[in-house]
Design a protein around this motif. Structure first.
Motif, PDB file in Angstrom:
ATOM      1  N   GLY A 108     -20.150  27.420 -20.884  1.00 26.20           N
ATOM      2  CA  GLY A 108     -20.695  26.163 -20.376  1.00 26.20           C
ATOM      3  C   GLY A 108     -20.681  25.025 -21.379  1.00 26.20           C
ATOM      4  N   VAL A 109     -21.337  23.941 -20.993  1.00 28.79           N
ATOM      5  CA  VAL A 109     -21.451  22.758 -21.854  1.00 28.79           C
ATOM      6  C   VAL A 109     -22.651  22.989 -22.767  1.00 28.79           C
ATOM      7  CG1 VAL A 109     -21.708  20.254 -21.951  1.00 28.79           C
ATOM      8  CG2 VAL A 109     -20.490  21.310 -20.034  1.00 28.79           C
ATOM      9  N   ASP A 110     -22.365  23.469 -23.945  1.00 33.75           N
ATOM     10  CA  ASP A 110     -23.392  23.886 -24.895  1.00 33.75           C
ATOM     11  C   ASP A 110     -23.196  23.133 -26.211  1.00 33.75           C
ATOM     12  OD1 ASP A 110     -25.434  26.233 -25.655  1.00 33.75           O
ATOM     13  OD2 ASP A 110     -23.991  26.034 -27.288  1.00 33.75           O
ATOM     14  N   ARG A 111     -24.268  22.913 -26.926  1.00 34.58           N
ATOM     15  CA  ARG A 111     -24.198  22.158 -28.176  1.00 34.58           C
ATOM     16  C   ARG A 111     -23.213  22.785 -29.160  1.00 34.58           C
ATOM     17  NH1 ARG A 111     -26.744  23.058 -32.907  1.00 34.58           N
ATOM     18  NH2 ARG A 111     -28.076  24.622 -31.918  1.00 34.58           N
ATOM     19  N   LYS A 112     -23.232  24.104 -29.276  1.00 31.51           N
ATOM     20  CA  LYS A 112     -22.331  24.766 -30.218  1.00 31.51           C
ATOM     21  C   LYS A 112     -20.879  24.668 -29.763  1.00 31.51           C
ATOM     22  CE  LYS A 112     -25.654  28.043 -32.146  1.00 31.51           C
ATOM     23  NZ  LYS A 112     -26.001  29.483 -32.317  1.00 31.51           N
ATOM     24  N   MET A 113     -20.657  24.665 -28.452  1.00 36.54           N
ATOM     25  CA  MET A 113     -19.294  24.518 -27.959  1.00 36.54           C
ATOM     26  C   MET A 113     -18.754  23.119 -28.278  1.00 36.54           C
ATOM     27  SD  MET A 113     -18.600  27.444 -26.788  1.00 36.54           S
ATOM     28  CE  MET A 113     -16.992  26.993 -26.161  1.00 36.54           C
ATOM     29  N   ILE A 114     -19.616  22.117 -28.143  1.00 34.25           N
ATOM     30  CA  ILE A 114     -19.206  20.750 -28.483  1.00 34.25           C
ATOM     31  C   ILE A 114     -18.932  20.648 -29.983  1.00 34.25           C
ATOM     32  CG2 ILE A 114     -19.879  18.325 -28.463  1.00 34.25           C
ATOM     33  CD1 ILE A 114     -19.345  19.513 -25.695  1.00 34.25           C
ATOM     34  N   GLN A 115     -19.757  21.296 -30.785  1.00 34.39           N
ATOM     35  CA  GLN A 115     -19.540  21.287 -32.231  1.00 34.39           C
ATOM     36  C   GLN A 115     -18.235  21.987 -32.597  1.00 34.39           C
ATOM     37  OE1 GLN A 115     -23.155  23.143 -33.615  1.00 34.39           O
ATOM     38  NE2 GLN A 115     -24.219  21.187 -33.866  1.00 34.39           N
ATOM     39  N   ALA A 116     -17.927  23.082 -31.893  1.00 35.67           N
ATOM     40  CA  ALA A 116     -16.680  23.797 -32.152  1.00 35.67           C
ATOM     41  C   ALA A 116     -15.479  22.925 -31.804  1.00 35.67           C
ATOM     42  CB  ALA A 116     -16.652  25.094 -31.345  1.00 35.67           C
ATOM     43  N   ALA A 117     -15.554  22.255 -30.660  1.00 33.78           N
ATOM     44  CA  ALA A 117     -14.484  21.341 -30.269  1.00 33.78           C
ATOM     45  C   ALA A 117     -14.337  20.223 -31.299  1.00 33.78           C
ATOM     46  CB  ALA A 117     -14.762  20.762 -28.885  1.00 33.78           C
ATOM     47  N   GLY A 118     -15.466  19.693 -31.746  1.00 36.96           N
ATOM     48  CA  GLY A 118     -15.449  18.642 -32.751  1.00 36.96           C
ATOM     49  C   GLY A 118     -14.828  19.101 -34.063  1.00 36.96           C
ATOM     50  N   ALA A 119     -15.049  20.366 -34.419  1.00 36.48           N
ATOM     51  CA  ALA A 119     -14.481  20.895 -35.661  1.00 36.48           C
ATOM     52  C   ALA A 119     -12.958  20.934 -35.588  1.00 36.48           C
ATOM     53  CB  ALA A 119     -15.032  22.293 -35.926  1.00 36.48           C
ATOM     54  N   ARG A 120     -12.421  21.313 -34.433  1.00 35.74           N
ATOM     55  CA  ARG A 120     -10.963  21.339 -34.278  1.00 35.74           C
ATOM     56  C   ARG A 120     -10.382  19.921 -34.342  1.00 35.74           C
ATOM     57  NH1 ARG A 120      -9.893  26.126 -35.969  1.00 35.74           N
ATOM     58  NH2 ARG A 120     -10.080  27.837 -34.454  1.00 35.74           N
ATOM     59  N   ILE A 121     -11.056  18.990 -33.718  1.00 31.36           N
ATOM     60  CA  ILE A 121     -10.578  17.603 -33.723  1.00 31.36           C
ATOM     61  C   ILE A 121     -10.682  17.015 -35.125  1.00 31.36           C
ATOM     62  CG2 ILE A 121     -11.035  15.280 -32.838  1.00 31.36           C
ATOM     63  CD1 ILE A 121     -11.976  16.693 -30.220  1.00 31.36           C
TER      64      ILE A 121
ATOM     65  N   ALA B  48     -14.840  16.841 -18.067  1.00 30.26           N
ATOM     66  CA  ALA B  48     -15.039  15.400 -18.262  1.00 30.26           C
ATOM     67  C   ALA B  48     -16.300  15.125 -19.081  1.00 30.26           C
ATOM     68  CB  ALA B  48     -15.123  14.701 -16.908  1.00 30.26           C
ATOM     69  N   LYS B  49     -17.318  15.935 -18.893  1.00 30.54           N
ATOM     70  CA  LYS B  49     -18.552  15.766 -19.671  1.00 30.54           C
ATOM     71  C   LYS B  49     -18.313  16.060 -21.143  1.00 30.54           C
ATOM     72  CE  LYS B  49     -23.434  17.094 -19.776  1.00 30.54           C
ATOM     73  NZ  LYS B  49     -24.501  17.885 -19.110  1.00 30.54           N
ATOM     74  N   VAL B  50     -17.523  17.111 -21.409  1.00 27.92           N
ATOM     75  CA  VAL B  50     -17.176  17.436 -22.792  1.00 27.92           C
ATOM     76  C   VAL B  50     -16.425  16.266 -23.431  1.00 27.92           C
ATOM     77  CG1 VAL B  50     -15.694  18.912 -24.227  1.00 27.92           C
ATOM     78  CG2 VAL B  50     -17.157  19.932 -22.471  1.00 27.92           C
ATOM     79  N   THR B  51     -15.490  15.694 -22.693  1.00 28.14           N
ATOM     80  CA  THR B  51     -14.740  14.538 -23.206  1.00 28.14           C
ATOM     81  C   THR B  51     -15.677  13.406 -23.594  1.00 28.14           C
ATOM     82  OG1 THR B  51     -12.861  15.082 -21.773  1.00 28.14           O
ATOM     83  CG2 THR B  51     -12.953  12.846 -22.670  1.00 28.14           C
ATOM     84  N   ARG B  52     -16.593  13.090 -22.705  1.00 25.71           N
ATOM     85  CA  ARG B  52     -17.506  11.971 -22.969  1.00 25.71           C
ATOM     86  C   ARG B  52     -18.360  12.226 -24.206  1.00 25.71           C
ATOM     87  NH1 ARG B  52     -17.504   6.628 -21.586  1.00 25.71           N
ATOM     88  NH2 ARG B  52     -19.501   5.792 -22.223  1.00 25.71           N
ATOM     89  N   MET B  53     -18.850  13.445 -24.358  1.00 29.27           N
ATOM     90  CA  MET B  53     -19.694  13.768 -25.513  1.00 29.27           C
ATOM     91  C   MET B  53     -18.904  13.684 -26.814  1.00 29.27           C
ATOM     92  SD  MET B  53     -21.913  16.878 -23.816  1.00 29.27           S
ATOM     93  CE  MET B  53     -23.094  17.028 -25.151  1.00 29.27           C
ATOM     94  N   LEU B  54     -17.648  14.113 -26.782  1.00 31.76           N
ATOM     95  CA  LEU B  54     -16.816  14.034 -27.982  1.00 31.76           C
ATOM     96  C   LEU B  54     -16.458  12.592 -28.319  1.00 31.76           C
ATOM     97  CD1 LEU B  54     -14.461  17.073 -27.301  1.00 31.76           C
ATOM     98  CD2 LEU B  54     -16.157  16.898 -29.136  1.00 31.76           C
ATOM     99  N   VAL B  55     -16.132  11.802 -27.313  1.00 29.32           N
ATOM    100  CA  VAL B  55     -15.771  10.394 -27.540  1.00 29.32           C
ATOM    101  C   VAL B  55     -16.934   9.634 -28.154  1.00 29.32           C
ATOM    102  CG1 VAL B  55     -15.218   8.214 -26.382  1.00 29.32           C
ATOM    103  CG2 VAL B  55     -13.979  10.295 -25.779  1.00 29.32           C
ATOM    104  N   GLU B  56     -18.109   9.808 -27.602  1.00 32.04           N
ATOM    105  CA  GLU B  56     -19.270   9.096 -28.125  1.00 32.04           C
ATOM    106  C   GLU B  56     -19.703   9.648 -29.478  1.00 32.04           C
ATOM    107  OE1 GLU B  56     -22.492   8.292 -25.575  1.00 32.04           O
ATOM    108  OE2 GLU B  56     -21.251   7.773 -23.845  1.00 32.04           O
ATOM    109  N   GLY B  57     -19.550  10.973 -29.656  1.00 29.75           N
ATOM    110  CA  GLY B  57     -19.951  11.580 -30.921  1.00 29.75           C
ATOM    111  C   GLY B  57     -19.088  11.128 -32.086  1.00 29.75           C
ATOM    112  N   PHE B  58     -17.790  10.997 -31.852  1.00 33.16           N
ATOM    113  CA  PHE B  58     -16.868  10.579 -32.909  1.00 33.16           C
ATOM    114  C   PHE B  58     -16.773   9.071 -33.038  1.00 33.16           C
ATOM    115  CE2 PHE B  58     -15.286  14.905 -32.873  1.00 33.16           C
ATOM    116  CZ  PHE B  58     -14.761  15.084 -34.138  1.00 33.16           C
ATOM    117  N   GLY B  59     -16.930   8.353 -31.924  1.00 30.40           N
ATOM    118  CA  GLY B  59     -16.726   6.919 -31.935  1.00 30.40           C
ATOM    119  C   GLY B  59     -15.291   6.522 -31.645  1.00 30.40           C
TER     120      GLY B  59
END
Length: 213
Positions: free
Chosen positions: A69-82, A125-136
């Motif tokens: 699911g859409v979880d904080r650690k999953m977003i962090q993992a995605a962010g680490a790859r990016i 789409a929610k994951v995309t939005r969180m990554l876009v806003e998190g990174f800027g």
């Protein structure tokens, strides 16, 4: 704690084999976890059907858990790859004496599996939005590898018209495979037609310590 695994399709051992291996080891209570990013048809219908049928046949107690699911650690993992992809590109720019591309000049494209389940698609789409806003990032788009739209190649040909200097293509997949390879191929095709735009292909999630099943 005894642990086994099984695949729903395309690979072995199948799910029933994993359950049978546990039962033969004397296990009477199984905690079944769907190792899937989002709950679509497989997680909502196919896996429960196999589990319920096996439980009815054998008397084994099976409790079914939730998807990642859409979880904080999953977003962090995605962010680490990016972040790894961006850092590598910035190092290459410095080595070549080029000015690094700013985040506000960078567009992020997150590519999901694609499903007939709109709930699963909306989670990408929610994951995309969180990554876009998190990174800027300057902008973000969500594309899909199949089943639904927009698909990868036409989607990339559309976003390239927005005028960003750099586009990061990130496949939001747990593992590699045919679909991830196709995403890279589609990205390379569009990049070849638009040499004025820098395309970066980020890695899929893979085996990251942030991902706990």
């Amino acid at each position: 704690m005894p642990v086994e695994y099984g695949y729903l399709e395309f690979a072995r051992p199948i799910l029933r084999d994993g359950l049978e291996a546990l039962r033969c080891r004397g296990v009477r209570h199984v905690l079944a976890i769907p190792a899937m990013l989002f709950a679509a048809g497989h997680a909502k219908n196919d896996i429960p059907s196999v589990l319920n049928t096996y439980a009815a046949e054998t008397g084994l107690r099976i409790d079914y858990g939730r998807e990642l699911g859409v979880d904080r650690k999953m977003i962090q993992a995605a962010g680490a790859r990016i972040r790894t992809t961006l850092d590598r590109a910035d190092r290459d720019d410095r080595s070549a004496g080029r000015k690094a591309v700013a985040l506000h000049d960078t567009l992020l494209v997150v590519v999901g599996r694609g499903s007939s389940d709109p709930d699963a698609n909306s989670n990408v789409a929610k994951v995309t939005r969180m990554l876009v806003e998190g990174f800027g990032f300057g902008w973000g788009e969500t594309l899909y590898s199949g089943v639904t739209f927009p698909l990868v190649e036409p989607g990339l040909r559309s976003v390239v018209k927005l005028g960003y200097r750099r586009i990061v293509v990130f496949p939001y997949f747990l593992f590699s495979g045919v679909l991830v390879s196709r995403i890279v191929q589609h990205s390379q095709l569009v990049a070849a037609d638009h040499p004025e735009v820098e395309f970066l292909n980020a890695s899929y999630l893979g085996d990251l310590s942030l991902i706990h099943i």
